[in-house]
Design a protein around this motif. Structure first.
Motif, mmCIF file in Angstrom:
data_model
loop_
_atom_site.group_PDB
_atom_site.id
_atom_site.type_symbol
_atom_site.label_atom_id
_atom_site.label_comp_id
_atom_site.label_asym_id
_atom_site.label_seq_id
_atom_site.Cartn_x
_atom_site.Cartn_y
_atom_site.Cartn_z
ATOM 1 N N THR A 149 1.333 -2.932 -1.318
ATOM 2 C CA THR A 149 1.708 -3.428 -0.268
ATOM 3 C C THR A 149 0.098 -3.417 1.102
ATOM 4 O O THR A 149 -0.613 -4.058 1.709
ATOM 5 N N GLN A 150 -0.715 -2.130 0.449
ATOM 6 C CA GLN A 150 -2.010 -2.359 0.724
ATOM 7 C C GLN A 150 -3.060 -3.349 0.813
ATOM 8 O O GLN A 150 -3.607 -3.660 1.402
ATOM 9 N N GLU A 151 -2.855 -3.686 -0.762
ATOM 10 C CA GLU A 151 -3.519 -4.774 -0.501
ATOM 11 C C GLU A 151 -3.255 -5.756 -0.366
ATOM 12 O O GLU A 151 -4.152 -7.040 -0.466
ATOM 13 N N THR A 152 -1.889 -6.689 -0.131
ATOM 14 C CA THR A 152 -1.199 -7.316 0.511
ATOM 15 C C THR A 152 -1.783 -6.656 2.096
ATOM 16 O O THR A 152 -2.257 -8.199 2.292
ATOM 17 N N LEU A 153 -2.203 -6.279 2.617
ATOM 18 C CA LEU A 153 -2.409 -6.012 4.104
ATOM 19 C C LEU A 153 -3.903 -6.324 4.147
ATOM 20 O O LEU A 153 -4.313 -7.562 5.417
ATOM 21 N N ARG A 154 -4.404 -5.935 3.012
ATOM 22 C CA ARG A 154 -6.476 -6.261 3.387
ATOM 23 C C ARG A 154 -6.792 -8.253 3.335
ATOM 24 O O ARG A 154 -7.580 -8.105 3.517
ATOM 25 N N LEU A 155 -5.219 -8.163 1.776
ATOM 26 C CA LEU A 155 -6.152 -9.946 1.420
ATOM 27 C C LEU A 155 -5.308 -10.663 3.051
ATOM 28 O O LEU A 155 -6.255 -11.503 3.358
ATOM 29 N N SER A 156 -4.230 -10.340 2.985
ATOM 30 C CA SER A 156 -3.835 -11.042 4.255
ATOM 31 C C SER A 156 -4.387 -10.950 5.806
ATOM 32 O O SER A 156 -4.150 -12.005 6.651
ATOM 33 N N LEU A 157 -4.674 -9.751 6.738
ATOM 34 C CA LEU A 157 -5.257 -9.503 7.728
ATOM 35 C C LEU A 157 -6.639 -8.743 7.389
ATOM 36 O O LEU A 157 -7.462 -8.746 8.881
ATOM 37 N N ASP A 158 -7.203 -8.082 7.006
ATOM 38 C CA ASP A 158 -8.246 -7.348 6.975
ATOM 39 C C ASP A 158 -9.292 -7.585 5.818
ATOM 40 O O ASP A 158 -8.903 -6.466 5.238
ATOM 41 N N PRO A 159 -9.552 -8.053 5.385
ATOM 42 C CA PRO A 159 -10.668 -8.488 4.287
ATOM 43 C C PRO A 159 -11.552 -6.981 4.056
ATOM 44 O O PRO A 159 -12.267 -6.670 3.065
ATOM 45 N N ASP A 160 -11.761 -6.517 5.292
ATOM 46 C CA ASP A 160 -13.293 -4.912 5.526
ATOM 47 C C ASP A 160 -11.981 -4.048 5.291
ATOM 48 O O ASP A 160 -13.374 -2.966 5.370
ATOM 49 N N ASN A 161 -11.409 -3.584 4.815
ATOM 50 C CA ASN A 161 -10.556 -2.589 5.439
ATOM 51 C C ASN A 161 -10.330 -1.950 3.817
ATOM 52 O O ASN A 161 -10.213 -2.922 3.084
ATOM 53 N N ASN A 162 -11.371 -1.300 3.587
ATOM 54 C CA ASN A 162 -11.100 -0.273 2.287
ATOM 55 C C ASN A 162 -9.855 0.524 2.182
ATOM 56 O O ASN A 162 -10.617 1.273 1.305
ATOM 57 N N ARG A 163 -9.231 0.693 3.130
ATOM 58 C CA ARG A 163 -8.608 1.770 2.870
ATOM 59 C C ARG A 163 -7.727 2.110 1.143
ATOM 60 O O ARG A 163 -7.131 0.635 1.382
ATOM 61 N N VAL A 164 -7.489 3.043 0.667
ATOM 62 C CA VAL A 164 -6.297 2.996 -0.582
ATOM 63 C C VAL A 164 -4.507 3.425 -0.078
ATOM 64 O O VAL A 164 -5.038 4.397 0.695
ATOM 65 N N SER A 165 -4.077 3.080 -0.858
ATOM 66 C CA SER A 165 -2.926 3.640 -1.123
ATOM 67 C C SER A 165 -3.189 5.152 -0.883
ATOM 68 O O SER A 165 -3.860 5.717 -2.106
#
Length: 252
Positions: free
Chosen positions: A158-174
């Motif tokens: 889910t974390q990776e999907t949110l990053r890829l689809s909405l915010d590529p610069d978001n480096n947060r991890v689950s």
């Protein structure tokens, strides 16, 4: 390099984005459960009623945003034949009628949510919230999980999907949920809590209030769950400690 799950997210967005954004989905009857018939996704829109949760810098409580994303997610799951249980479908608290004070109502509300979740067999909880911080410098969604290995892969995906689809610069991890979060630490099923963004960030605050972005969030959450179930069915989930890159096979 093409990420396979990207096609799923794109298909979901193209097929349902305008439909949900325009508000025309309100009167549509949800499809009967056809996929994963033994599973139920419990959708929890955090807070509600007089407990508005965090308040954005523009004065909007998170409870309404949580509910908007939750209802869109429920509609998307319905389109894909996934059985759901939505804990609240309007801006209300789920407390007992006998709860008198605000504190009693909050305690009763969270206990009732836990009881409902634990009563559902083969449940997966997706709890939707919004984040905040004293300054505006932070942004981006983050996924928390409980019950260790049972929930970790879904949280990573889910974390990776949110990053890829909405915010590529978001480096947060689950991340494993803190012990202080009562609901997540008193349920026994697979469970993730999604902080969709920071209401304290002016740009993200406006995004989180927009129907289009709420639909994108719901699309990412739906796509991540469908991908998780596909991997789970095939026995291809990574073991604890393995990189989430295994959740997204790539092709040249």
């Amino acid at each position: 390099m093409k990420i396979l799950s990207w096609a799923l997210v794109a298909a979901l967005a193209l097929g349902t984005g305008y439909f949900l954004w325009s508000g025309r989905a309100g009167g549509v009857q949800t499809l009967a459960a056809a996929r994963f018939p033994e599973e139920t996704v419990v959708i929890d829109a955090g807070h509600g009623g007089e407990d508005g949760g965090a308040v954005s810098i523009s004065g909007v409580p998170e409870s309404g945003i949580n509910l908007a994303v939750a209802l869109r997610l429920d509609q998307l799951f319905g389109l894909y034949g996934v059985r759901t249980e939505v804990l609240r479908t309007e801006d209300i608290s789920l407390h007992d009628s006998g709860a008198a004070t605000m504190r009693e109502r909050k305690v009763s509300d969270i206990h009732n949510r836990v009881e409902r979740i634990n009563a559902i067999e083969n449940a997966t909880l997706i709890s939707i919230h919004q984040n905040t911080y004293p300054t505006a410098k932070y942004h981006g969604a983050q996924v928390f999980y409980s019950n260790g290995e049972l929930s970790m892969a879904l949280a990573q995906l889910t974390q990776e999907t949110l990053r890829l689809s909405l915010d590529p610069d978001n480096n947060r991890v689950s991340t494993k949920i803190p012990d202080t979060v009562y609901l997540m630490n008193h349920i026994s099923c697979r469970a993730i809590l999604v902080e969709c963004g920071f209401l304290s960030n002016p740009e993200e605050d406006q995004l989180l209030q927009s129907k289009g972005y709420q639909t994108k969030l719901a699309t990412a959450l739906c796509g991540a769950y469908l991908r998780f179930q596909d991997l789970y069915t095939k026995g291809e989930l990574p073991n604890e400690g393995e990189s989430s890159v295994f959740l997204y096979p790539v092709r040249e």
